[in-house]
Every structure is written in structure tokens, then in C-alpha cells.
Write a protein that holds these residues in place. Structure first.
Motif, mmCIF file in Angstrom:
data_model
loop_
_atom_site.group_PDB
_atom_site.id
_atom_site.type_symbol
_atom_site.label_atom_id
_atom_site.label_comp_id
_atom_site.label_asym_id
_atom_site.label_seq_id
_atom_site.Cartn_x
_atom_site.Cartn_y
_atom_site.Cartn_z
ATOM 1 N N LEU A 25 4.498 -2.282 -0.351
ATOM 2 C CA LEU A 25 3.006 -1.945 -0.323
ATOM 3 C C LEU A 25 2.374 -3.049 0.256
ATOM 4 O O LEU A 25 2.458 -4.081 -0.162
ATOM 5 C CB LEU A 25 2.779 -1.686 -1.706
ATOM 6 C CG LEU A 25 3.341 -0.467 -2.425
ATOM 7 C CD1 LEU A 25 3.088 -0.447 -3.985
ATOM 8 C CD2 LEU A 25 3.285 0.930 -1.829
ATOM 9 N N THR A 26 1.474 -2.938 1.431
ATOM 10 C CA THR A 26 0.968 -4.075 1.803
ATOM 11 C C THR A 26 -0.698 -3.726 2.133
ATOM 12 O O THR A 26 -0.980 -2.672 2.602
ATOM 13 C CB THR A 26 1.544 -4.455 3.002
ATOM 14 O OG1 THR A 26 1.504 -3.061 3.895
ATOM 15 C CG2 THR A 26 3.170 -4.836 3.056
ATOM 16 N N PRO A 27 -1.320 -4.645 1.410
ATOM 17 C CA PRO A 27 -2.861 -4.534 1.548
ATOM 18 C C PRO A 27 -3.489 -4.877 3.066
ATOM 19 O O PRO A 27 -2.778 -6.039 3.610
ATOM 20 C CB PRO A 27 -3.428 -5.393 0.434
ATOM 21 C CG PRO A 27 -2.404 -6.561 0.299
ATOM 22 C CD PRO A 27 -1.043 -5.910 0.468
ATOM 23 N N LEU A 28 -4.427 -4.407 3.488
ATOM 24 C CA LEU A 28 -4.919 -4.675 4.584
ATOM 25 C C LEU A 28 -6.339 -4.904 4.344
ATOM 26 O O LEU A 28 -7.254 -4.128 3.810
ATOM 27 C CB LEU A 28 -4.732 -3.652 5.766
ATOM 28 C CG LEU A 28 -5.375 -3.748 7.016
ATOM 29 C CD1 LEU A 28 -4.797 -4.789 7.844
ATOM 30 C CD2 LEU A 28 -5.321 -2.457 8.020
ATOM 31 N N SER A 29 -6.825 -6.342 4.813
ATOM 32 C CA SER A 29 -8.201 -6.639 4.637
ATOM 33 C C SER A 29 -8.856 -7.067 5.879
ATOM 34 O O SER A 29 -8.086 -7.777 6.690
ATOM 35 C CB SER A 29 -8.160 -7.462 3.606
ATOM 36 O OG SER A 29 -9.660 -7.939 3.440
ATOM 37 N N PHE A 30 -9.948 -6.912 6.071
ATOM 38 C CA PHE A 30 -10.885 -7.504 7.137
ATOM 39 C C PHE A 30 -11.964 -8.240 6.787
ATOM 40 O O PHE A 30 -12.093 -8.403 5.394
ATOM 41 C CB PHE A 30 -11.439 -6.180 8.163
ATOM 42 C CG PHE A 30 -10.148 -5.357 8.662
ATOM 43 C CD1 PHE A 30 -9.737 -5.749 9.934
ATOM 44 C CD2 PHE A 30 -10.330 -4.035 7.994
ATOM 45 C CE1 PHE A 30 -8.609 -5.060 10.464
ATOM 46 C CE2 PHE A 30 -9.224 -3.446 8.815
ATOM 47 C CZ PHE A 30 -8.461 -3.741 9.801
ATOM 48 N N ASP A 70 -9.959 -2.414 -0.311
ATOM 49 C CA ASP A 70 -11.078 -1.933 -0.937
ATOM 50 C C ASP A 70 -10.857 -0.459 -1.337
ATOM 51 O O ASP A 70 -11.996 0.257 -2.056
ATOM 52 C CB ASP A 70 -12.775 -2.198 -0.300
ATOM 53 C CG ASP A 70 -12.406 -1.394 1.163
ATOM 54 O OD1 ASP A 70 -11.630 -0.665 1.645
ATOM 55 O OD2 ASP A 70 -13.627 -1.512 1.646
ATOM 56 N N TRP A 71 -9.879 0.181 -1.108
ATOM 57 C CA TRP A 71 -9.627 1.603 -1.722
ATOM 58 C C TRP A 71 -9.542 1.569 -3.024
ATOM 59 O O TRP A 71 -9.096 0.767 -3.727
ATOM 60 C CB TRP A 71 -8.260 2.286 -0.968
ATOM 61 C CG TRP A 71 -8.449 2.443 0.303
ATOM 62 C CD1 TRP A 71 -9.437 2.400 1.181
ATOM 63 C CD2 TRP A 71 -7.262 3.117 1.080
ATOM 64 N NE1 TRP A 71 -9.068 2.979 2.522
ATOM 65 C CE2 TRP A 71 -7.722 3.457 2.496
ATOM 66 C CE3 TRP A 71 -6.005 3.302 0.651
ATOM 67 C CZ2 TRP A 71 -6.752 3.907 3.272
ATOM 68 C CZ3 TRP A 71 -4.996 3.996 1.679
ATOM 69 C CH2 TRP A 71 -5.800 4.365 2.965
ATOM 70 N N ASP A 72 -10.126 2.688 -3.668
ATOM 71 C CA ASP A 72 -9.855 2.829 -5.191
ATOM 72 C C ASP A 72 -8.557 2.691 -5.607
ATOM 73 O O ASP A 72 -7.599 3.289 -5.170
ATOM 74 C CB ASP A 72 -10.569 4.083 -5.786
ATOM 75 C CG ASP A 72 -10.847 4.084 -7.174
ATOM 76 O OD1 ASP A 72 -11.665 3.263 -7.811
ATOM 77 O OD2 ASP A 72 -10.039 5.042 -7.550
#
Length: 157
Positions: A25-30, A70-72
Motif C-alpha cells: 500500500l503506497t501513498p502518492l502525494s504531490f 488526501d483520499w478519505d
């Protein structure tokens, strides 16, 4: 086995022995979190590739389940639960989600012991030999958890 055509041929011919799916499970952020997001992705990729190498023939390493930071959380939980259900419906006996995103820790019980959290270790400025040692230490800890969970499922049968 990895999500590659040659490994999937092997998986399909020996599906009864490959009873576990590993899903990073990997978060992606800009924006402000972009560098940490990339660091987390690098760590998780190296870690899960090493897990796959250690358990070759027992686990199938799936592509990372990547989501925007930022997804819930309830949406992420729903998507992961659906993903797990589909894998179980396909005959996978064990589904393990591995993450270094601390937000998931609040869902450990709800995801029925399939979620494992490990702190992300920034590898960017590490010497290769030290990086290898750090990853090996993490893999040993996670391997012990896998084995414990596999044994627990045998005891339940």
C-alpha cells in the motif's frame, strides 16, 4: 512470484502452492509531500521485492495499491477490502497488505489481521551495504509475522 508474464505462467501452473498475495500500500502525494511519497515508494518496493525473493513459490507479489494521500480513509478501506475479497474469491488463502503509512494503523483490526505496518526508512542517502542490512532486518521481522499468521490459520482449520 512477481506480477510478470513469466512468473504468472509459473503461478498458474502451481496455483495450489502459492497461497498468499502480498500487496504493498503506497501513498502518492504531490506538492509538499512529494519527496516523502517517493521515499516511501522506494522503501516499500525494495522491501516487498526482497519479501518475494525470500518466499518465492509461496507468495505472489502484486503491483502496489497506490492511492492519493488526501483520499478519505474510509474510501481507502473500502477499496482495500474489495480488493481483498476479490483475491480470496479467486482462491488466494492469505492476503497481506504491507504499508509504511501510519494512517492505516487505525484500521488494523478492521482489516482482519491482513494489514502489516512497518516504519518507512529513508534510503536515499544510505550506503548500499548499509541499505541492504537495514532491508534484511526489516524482512526478517516481517517474515516472522507472515509465518505466525500462516501458523495461526493452520491452527484454526
Amino acid at each position: 512470484m512477481k506480477w510478470l508474464p513469466k512468473d504468472l505462467d509459473m503461478f498458474l501452473s502451481s496455483k495450489e502452492y502459492v497461497d498468499t498475495a502480498l500487496v504493498p500500500l503506497t501513498p502518492l502525494s504531490f506538492g509538499t509531500g512529494i519527496k516523502q511519497s517517493a521515499s516511501s515508494m522506494e522503501f516499500m518496493t525494495i522491501l516487498t521485492n526482497e519479501m518475494e525473493r525470500q518466499f518465492k513459490g509461496r507468495i505472489l507479489l502484486l503491483p502496489a495499491f497506490t492511492y492519493l494521500t488526501d483520499w478519505d480513509l474510509s474510501l481507502k478501506k473500502e477499496l482495500v477490502q474489495d480488493f481483498k475479497k476479490r483475491l480470496l474469491d479467486e482462491g488466494v488463502r492469505h492476503v497481506f497488505f504491507l504499508t509504511s503509512d501510519a494512517e492505516w494503523k487505525s484500521l488494523e483490526k478492521e482489516l482482519e489481521d491482513s494489514l502489516m505496518w512497518t516504519p518507512s526508512i529513508p534510503l536515499e542517502h544510505m550506503d548500499d551495504s548499509y541499505k541492504k542490512t537495514v532491508i534484511e532486518d526489516q524482512v526478517k521481522q516481517i517474515m516472522a509475522i507472515f509465518i505466525q499468521k500462516w501458523r495461526g490459520s493452520i491452527d484454526k482449520e
